[in-house]
Design a protein around this motif. Structure first.
Motif, PDB file in Angstrom:
ATOM      1  N   PHE A 191       0.825  -1.201   0.000  1.00 41.52           N
ATOM      2  CA  PHE A 191       0.000   0.000   0.000  1.00 41.52           C
ATOM      3  C   PHE A 191       0.865   1.259   0.000  1.00 41.52           C
ATOM      4  CE2 PHE A 191      -2.406   3.308   2.343  1.00 41.52           C
ATOM      5  CZ  PHE A 191      -3.467   3.462   1.464  1.00 41.52           C
ATOM      6  N   ASN A 192       1.881   1.282   0.852  1.00 40.11           N
ATOM      7  CA  ASN A 192       2.762   2.452   0.923  1.00 40.11           C
ATOM      8  C   ASN A 192       3.520   2.674  -0.375  1.00 40.11           C
ATOM      9  OD1 ASN A 192       1.988   2.989   3.551  1.00 40.11           O
ATOM     10  ND2 ASN A 192       3.720   1.920   4.472  1.00 40.11           N
ATOM     11  N   ASP A 193       3.980   1.592  -0.996  1.00 35.10           N
ATOM     12  CA  ASP A 193       4.670   1.733  -2.282  1.00 35.10           C
ATOM     13  C   ASP A 193       3.735   2.320  -3.329  1.00 35.10           C
ATOM     14  OD1 ASP A 193       7.136   0.886  -1.480  1.00 35.10           O
ATOM     15  OD2 ASP A 193       7.205  -0.897  -2.744  1.00 35.10           O
ATOM     16  N   ALA A 194       2.508   1.787  -3.383  1.00 34.26           N
ATOM     17  CA  ALA A 194       1.551   2.262  -4.381  1.00 34.26           C
ATOM     18  C   ALA A 194       1.217   3.736  -4.168  1.00 34.26           C
ATOM     19  CB  ALA A 194       0.273   1.417  -4.325  1.00 34.26           C
ATOM     20  N   PRO A 214      -9.590   8.791  -4.788  1.00 33.13           N
ATOM     21  CA  PRO A 214     -10.411   7.953  -3.899  1.00 33.13           C
ATOM     22  C   PRO A 214     -10.485   6.497  -4.350  1.00 33.13           C
ATOM     23  CG  PRO A 214     -11.515  10.027  -4.397  1.00 33.13           C
ATOM     24  CD  PRO A 214     -10.360   9.928  -5.331  1.00 33.13           C
ATOM     25  N   VAL A 215     -10.644   6.314  -5.665  1.00 30.83           N
ATOM     26  CA  VAL A 215     -10.713   4.951  -6.201  1.00 30.83           C
ATOM     27  C   VAL A 215      -9.372   4.246  -6.035  1.00 30.83           C
ATOM     28  CG1 VAL A 215     -11.122   3.573  -8.281  1.00 30.83           C
ATOM     29  CG2 VAL A 215     -12.495   5.619  -7.846  1.00 30.83           C
ATOM     30  N   PHE A 216      -8.292   4.951  -6.378  1.00 35.37           N
ATOM     31  CA  PHE A 216      -6.965   4.368  -6.285  1.00 35.37           C
ATOM     32  C   PHE A 216      -6.651   3.944  -4.848  1.00 35.37           C
ATOM     33  CE2 PHE A 216      -2.392   4.528  -5.679  1.00 35.37           C
ATOM     34  CZ  PHE A 216      -1.905   3.880  -6.804  1.00 35.37           C
ATOM     35  N   CYS A 217      -6.934   4.816  -3.908  1.00 37.13           N
ATOM     36  CA  CYS A 217      -6.643   4.532  -2.506  1.00 37.13           C
ATOM     37  C   CYS A 217      -7.434   3.317  -2.029  1.00 37.13           C
ATOM     38  CB  CYS A 217      -6.967   5.760  -1.664  1.00 37.13           C
ATOM     39  SG  CYS A 217      -6.513   5.578   0.083  1.00 37.13           S
ATOM     40  N   ALA A 218      -8.723   3.290  -2.345  1.00 44.31           N
ATOM     41  CA  ALA A 218      -9.570   2.182  -1.892  1.00 44.31           C
ATOM     42  C   ALA A 218      -9.168   0.863  -2.546  1.00 44.31           C
ATOM     43  CB  ALA A 218     -11.037   2.498  -2.205  1.00 44.31           C
ATOM     44  N   LEU A 219      -8.929   0.885  -3.847  1.00 39.43           N
ATOM     45  CA  LEU A 219      -8.561  -0.341  -4.546  1.00 39.43           C
ATOM     46  C   LEU A 219      -7.197  -0.853  -4.107  1.00 39.43           C
ATOM     47  CD1 LEU A 219      -9.796   0.312  -8.204  1.00 39.43           C
ATOM     48  CD2 LEU A 219     -10.854  -1.109  -6.437  1.00 39.43           C
ATOM     49  N   ALA A 240      -7.508  -2.415  -0.658  1.00 40.87           N
ATOM     50  CA  ALA A 240      -8.188  -3.703  -0.755  1.00 40.87           C
ATOM     51  C   ALA A 240      -7.269  -4.757  -1.364  1.00 40.87           C
ATOM     52  CB  ALA A 240      -9.451  -3.561  -1.599  1.00 40.87           C
ATOM     53  N   TYR A 241      -6.564  -4.386  -2.440  1.00 41.15           N
ATOM     54  CA  TYR A 241      -5.656  -5.334  -3.083  1.00 41.15           C
ATOM     55  C   TYR A 241      -4.558  -5.784  -2.131  1.00 41.15           C
ATOM     56  CZ  TYR A 241      -1.903  -7.152  -5.974  1.00 41.15           C
ATOM     57  OH  TYR A 241      -0.917  -7.942  -6.479  1.00 41.15           O
ATOM     58  N   SER A 242      -3.985  -4.824  -1.385  1.00 46.78           N
ATOM     59  CA  SER A 242      -2.893  -5.150  -0.467  1.00 46.78           C
ATOM     60  C   SER A 242      -3.337  -6.160   0.579  1.00 46.78           C
ATOM     61  CB  SER A 242      -2.389  -3.876   0.217  1.00 46.78           C
ATOM     62  OG  SER A 242      -1.981  -2.914  -0.722  1.00 46.78           O
ATOM     63  N   ILE A 243      -4.508  -5.938   1.155  1.00 44.21           N
ATOM     64  CA  ILE A 243      -5.024  -6.849   2.183  1.00 44.21           C
ATOM     65  C   ILE A 243      -5.372  -8.205   1.581  1.00 44.21           C
ATOM     66  CG2 ILE A 243      -6.904  -7.228   3.816  1.00 44.21           C
ATOM     67  CD1 ILE A 243      -7.014  -4.170   4.193  1.00 44.21           C
ATOM     68  N   ILE A 244      -6.077  -8.181   0.445  1.00 42.69           N
ATOM     69  CA  ILE A 244      -6.494  -9.440  -0.183  1.00 42.69           C
ATOM     70  C   ILE A 244      -5.292 -10.260  -0.624  1.00 42.69           C
ATOM     71  CG2 ILE A 244      -7.656 -10.398  -2.215  1.00 42.69           C
ATOM     72  CD1 ILE A 244      -9.664  -8.057  -1.962  1.00 42.69           C
ATOM     73  N   TYR A 245      -4.271  -9.591  -1.159  1.00 39.97           N
ATOM     74  CA  TYR A 245      -3.079 -10.299  -1.630  1.00 39.97           C
ATOM     75  C   TYR A 245      -2.446 -11.103  -0.504  1.00 39.97           C
ATOM     76  CZ  TYR A 245       1.674 -11.165  -3.231  1.00 39.97           C
ATOM     77  OH  TYR A 245       2.864 -11.768  -3.546  1.00 39.97           O
ATOM     78  N   TYR A 246      -2.240 -10.466   0.634  1.00 38.60           N
ATOM     79  CA  TYR A 246      -1.591 -11.168   1.745  1.00 38.60           C
ATOM     80  C   TYR A 246      -2.490 -12.246   2.334  1.00 38.60           C
ATOM     81  CZ  TYR A 246       2.644  -8.423   1.822  1.00 38.60           C
ATOM     82  OH  TYR A 246       3.848  -7.874   1.481  1.00 38.60           O
TER      83      TYR A 246
END
Length: 310
Positions: A235-238, A276-281, A284-290
């Motif tokens: 998330f921080n990298d993105a 807003p979309v970028f932050c939310a997605l 979500a991706y970061s959490i789902i990935y792990y």
């Protein structure tokens, strides 16, 4: 360490020469906005004795840095690259880090990378140090799992056993398995796409200079240090890349310098509206990935146990 001299290097990091991302392609964001110059100087500030840059399928960042500082090529800089190699038999691809290459070798690697079985013999024939990065990233379908892992273990002598973006359990599993093969070696790198995590994972090789380091890397006289990743790292990298996009078009003008003023304003407004979309997605991706990788962890462990018992 034990009376021996070791040199440190973060063997996996990126600059803005890693190319564009594969999301929001209409606005043309890059995968990274760190300049080779900043990567080098910050890595040194954070205790790295040697520096390499492993951009995706490119050595342009390394060459740009060496054009400005040619003396570093024989001192403390290593030309690196993260090569995307295709494995048609598994409908998969792997990332292979190579070190100490030249422009002629890079061109040949680029030609051969469409077929793993053609690329690997070339790397061996040229004596190029090659490392399999993040084994489980892009893992093929389960029916190919065992054959894939067996092929990777047969094909590589050096594996990335500590990646700063990969979860602790996966890093530990790769390290534990590879250590069971006495001739194999594990290395570490931050996989940093911003400067935030640069140097957070690194490899220590015996020696007093660049050539000693590379020789020790070849022979397995290696230690690793650092911490594995969490969802916050992705998330921080993105978000770092997101903000760096604005910084470049508004102030630095390094990456998108060929864009017209009109294009910068248009893309900047579009990028801002996407926040807003970028932050939310991204969150979500970061959490789902792990979580997905944690869910798959028992499969990875069972797969290795079956192989080691065979």
């Amino acid at each position: 360490i034990n009376g021996k001299t070791y040199l440190r290097a973060d063997l996996h990091c990126h600059s803005y020469f890693s190319g564009k991302t594969d999301h929001v392609t209409a606005l043309e964001p890059m995968d990274c906005y760190s300049s080779p110059e900043r990567v080098y100087h910050l890595a040194k500030e954070r205790g790295m004795d040697l520096v390499t840059i492993t951009d995706h399928d490119s050595i342009d960042g390394c060459l740009q840095f060496l054009n400005k500082h040619p003396e570093k090529n024989s001192e403390d800089f290593i030309i690196g690259e993260e090569v995307t190699a295709q494995l048609p038999e598994f409908s998969a691809k792997v990332h292979i880090a190579v070190y100490g290459i030249n422009e002629v070798q890079h061109r040949e690697i680029t030609r051969l990378k469409k077929n793993f079985d053609e690329l690997l013999p070339y790397l061996r024939s040229e004596g190029i140090i090659h490392v399999l990065n993040h084994l489980f990233h892009g893992f093929p379908r389960r029916e190919h799992g065992r054959r894939f892992v067996e092929k990777m273990i047969e094909s590589f002598d050096i594996f990335e056993g500590l990646n700063g973006c990969i979860g602790t359990r996966q890093n530990r599993l790769v390290a534990e398995v590879i250590r069971r093969f006495p001739a194999k070696t594990i290395v570490a790198g931050s996989d940093a796409h911003t400067l935030l995590r640069l140097g957070s994972c690194y490899t220590l090789c015996e020696g007093r200079n660049r050539e000693d380091f590379l020789a020790s890397l070849r022979s397995g006289k290696v230690r690793i240090s650092g911490k594995g990743g969490r969802f916050t790292h992705i998330f921080n990298d993105a978000m770092g890349v997101y903000l760096a996009y604005f910084r470049d078009i508004a102030f630095r003008n390094e990456v998108h310098k060929e864009w017209s003023a009109v294009k910068k304003v248009r893309n900047g407004l579009g990028w801002a509206g996407y926040l807003p979309v970028f932050c939310a997605l991204t969150l979500a991706y970061s959490i789902i990935y792990y979580r997905r990788e944690d869910h798959r962890q028992p499969y990875y462990e069972d797969l290795f146990q079956e192989m080691l018992k065979a």
